[in-house]
Design a protein around this motif. Structure first.
Motif, short mmCIF file in Angstrom:
data_model
loop_
_atom_site.label_atom_id
_atom_site.label_comp_id
_atom_site.label_asym_id
_atom_site.label_seq_id
_atom_site.Cartn_x
_atom_site.Cartn_y
_atom_site.Cartn_z
N GLN A 84 0.83 -1.21 0.00
CA GLN A 84 0.00 0.00 0.00
C GLN A 84 0.87 1.26 0.00
OE1 GLN A 84 -2.22 0.97 3.62
NE2 GLN A 84 -1.09 -0.62 4.74
N ASP A 85 0.28 2.34 -0.51
CA ASP A 85 0.98 3.63 -0.59
C ASP A 85 1.08 4.20 0.83
OD1 ASP A 85 1.77 6.26 -0.88
OD2 ASP A 85 0.63 6.58 -2.72
N ALA A 86 2.28 4.16 1.40
CA ALA A 86 2.45 4.53 2.81
C ALA A 86 2.19 6.01 3.05
CB ALA A 86 3.86 4.16 3.27
N HIS A 87 2.70 6.89 2.19
CA HIS A 87 2.57 8.33 2.44
C HIS A 87 1.12 8.80 2.30
CE1 HIS A 87 7.06 8.48 1.78
NE2 HIS A 87 6.90 9.10 2.91
N ALA A 88 0.37 8.15 1.42
CA ALA A 88 -1.06 8.47 1.32
C ALA A 88 -1.79 7.98 2.57
CB ALA A 88 -1.66 7.84 0.07
N ALA A 89 -1.40 6.79 3.06
CA ALA A 89 -2.05 6.22 4.23
C ALA A 89 -1.75 7.01 5.50
CB ALA A 89 -1.61 4.77 4.41
N PHE A 90 -0.53 7.59 5.59
CA PHE A 90 -0.16 8.36 6.78
C PHE A 90 -1.11 9.53 7.02
CE2 PHE A 90 4.55 7.01 6.36
CZ PHE A 90 4.38 6.01 7.30
N GLU A 94 -6.70 5.83 9.08
CA GLU A 94 -6.16 4.47 9.09
C GLU A 94 -4.64 4.47 9.24
OE1 GLU A 94 -7.93 1.43 8.88
OE2 GLU A 94 -9.50 2.86 9.41
N GLY A 95 -4.02 5.65 9.06
CA GLY A 95 -2.57 5.75 9.13
C GLY A 95 -2.00 5.36 10.49
N ARG A 96 -2.82 5.44 11.55
CA ARG A 96 -2.35 5.05 12.88
C ARG A 96 -1.98 3.57 12.91
NH1 ARG A 96 -3.12 8.37 17.20
NH2 ARG A 96 -3.29 6.62 18.63
N LYS A 97 -2.76 2.75 12.19
CA LYS A 97 -2.46 1.32 12.14
C LYS A 97 -1.13 1.07 11.44
CE LYS A 97 -7.28 -0.22 12.13
NZ LYS A 97 -8.34 -0.90 11.36
N LEU A 98 -0.89 1.86 10.39
CA LEU A 98 0.36 1.71 9.64
C LEU A 98 1.55 2.17 10.50
CD1 LEU A 98 1.60 0.91 6.93
CD2 LEU A 98 1.32 3.26 6.17
N THR A 180 4.96 -1.44 19.99
CA THR A 180 3.77 -1.63 19.14
C THR A 180 3.86 -2.88 18.27
OG1 THR A 180 4.71 -0.25 17.37
CG2 THR A 180 3.36 0.86 19.02
N GLN A 181 4.87 -3.73 18.53
CA GLN A 181 5.12 -4.94 17.74
C GLN A 181 5.23 -4.62 16.24
OE1 GLN A 181 1.78 -7.38 19.35
NE2 GLN A 181 3.41 -8.70 20.15
N PRO A 182 6.18 -3.74 15.89
CA PRO A 182 6.33 -3.33 14.50
C PRO A 182 6.93 -4.44 13.64
CG PRO A 182 8.12 -2.44 15.78
CD PRO A 182 7.21 -3.12 16.75
N GLU A 183 6.76 -4.29 12.32
CA GLU A 183 7.39 -5.22 11.38
C GLU A 183 8.65 -4.60 10.77
OE1 GLU A 183 4.29 -6.50 8.53
OE2 GLU A 183 2.91 -5.84 10.10
N PHE A 184 8.70 -3.26 10.75
CA PHE A 184 9.79 -2.55 10.08
C PHE A 184 10.39 -1.52 11.01
CE2 PHE A 184 10.87 0.88 6.76
CZ PHE A 184 12.13 0.34 6.52
#
Length: 332
Positions: A84-90, A94-98, A180-184
């Motif tokens: 997904q497009d990260a900067h659009a999502a931020f 919903e960006g909080r989930k990202l 927050t148990q991040p992946e990255f």
């Protein structure tokens, strides 16, 4: 596990306006001044792998880090995170989930921790902010688990940052990033402010956490010895652009770009004891007035007329991505 890269940056660029105030420009008849901190950077990182970005100070590494976590918006280009497009999502609710899935470890453990908060509040803040845990007892329990995962004691929860050494503070920063148990994880020179022996401890903790939790890292450093220890792939940056991207073994065994060779020649090696080191020649040009063509050509022993006139593209040559006319033409 998906074979698609977790992180894909495409033509990322960030320009800063560093002009004098408008009135000064009008009175002194000066144009606007733009700083191209990052200028068209593209790379991908597979899940569970580490990409290291290396280069001299001022080459744009930290700006790339801030672009990836959304602290800066890109002037051009984009970032795909898990498709997904990260900067659009931020920019969306919903960006909080990202943001839970992408975290950052900062360079200076003395500046990145609030000196007025105890460790329990520092590590627990992401858990509260993202609504992961709210009860005080379960919050304390989770903070204790996070501290144990980075080699600290749950008893340290009641202490302030000034009561810890630099290495311990950086462990607190890592625990906070993992809350927050991040992946990255984007790691901006996380060991550069530490003693060498402490660096090794922190790096080993990060490697162990990567194995246990399947973390993906972007690791920024100017220390090639550290990069050799942690990276799977290495990207070499010069004046806002990537000049070489290769697997770690290939880059250290057969560096292609003259700048990469220059950096590696400057590393002291045991087998070459007694031989004088080759210092890195010249200085990084002024980024406000970069050279024409290839930015490295004023310092390059293989430069010709084409190098000073035409900017090289990042091409795949011998299984390595490299931006160099001399390599492309087989002159080196």
């Amino acid at each position: 596990m998906s074979t698609e890269p977790l992180v894909v940056a495409h033509d990322l660029a960030r320009t800063f306006d560093v002009s004098p105030p408008w009135l000064n420009r009008v009175l002194e008849r000066k144009p606007r001044v733009l700083l191209h901190a990052v200028d068209g950077v593209s790379f991908s990182i597979e899940r569970g792998k580490t990409l290291a970005l290396v280069g001299e100070s001022g080459c744009g590494k930290s700006t790339v880090a801030r672009l990836l976590v959304g602290l800066y918006a890109p002037t051009r280009g984009g970032l795909q995170f898990d498709g997904q497009d990260a900067h659009a999502a931020f920019k969306t609710p919903e960006g909080r989930k990202l943001r839970r899935r992408i975290q950052m470890i900062f360079q200076d453990p003395y500046a990145s921790l609030n000196p007025r908060w105890v460790v329990e509040d520092i590590v627990g803040e992401p858990l509260r902010e993202h609504g992961i845990l709210s009860g005080k007892a379960e919050l304390r329990e989770r903070v204790g688990e996070l501290l144990k995962s980075v080699g600290l004691s749950p008893l340290d929860m009641s202490k302030y940052p000034h009561q810890f050494s630099g290495g311990q503070r950086q462990r607190i920063s890592i625990a906070r990033a993992l809350a927050t148990q991040p992946e990255f994880l984007v790691c901006d020179e996380p060991t550069s402010a530490l003693d060498v022996s402490v660096q090794a401890q922190v790096l080993n903790i990060m490697k162990d956490l990567q194995r246990q939790q399947g973390l993906t890292y972007l690791f920024i450093s100017h220390n090639l010895a550290v990069v050799r220890h942690v990276a799977d792939q290495v990207g070499v940056m010069y004046l806002g652009r990537l000049v070489e991207v290769a697997d770690k073994q290939k880059l250290f065994a057969e560096p292609q770009h003259p700048y990469t060779r220059m950096l590696l020649d400057a590393i002291p090696q045991m087998k070459h004891t007694g031989r004088s080191r080759t210092p890195v020649q010249g200085e990084v040009p002024n980024p406000l007035n970069p050279p024409t063509g290839c930015a490295f050509h004023p310092r390059c022993p293989h430069a010709n007329a084409r190098c000073s006139a035409e900017r090289p593209k990042l091409l795949s040559i011998k299984g390595v991505q490299v931006a160099c006319h001399a390599v492309e033409e087989g002159r080196i």
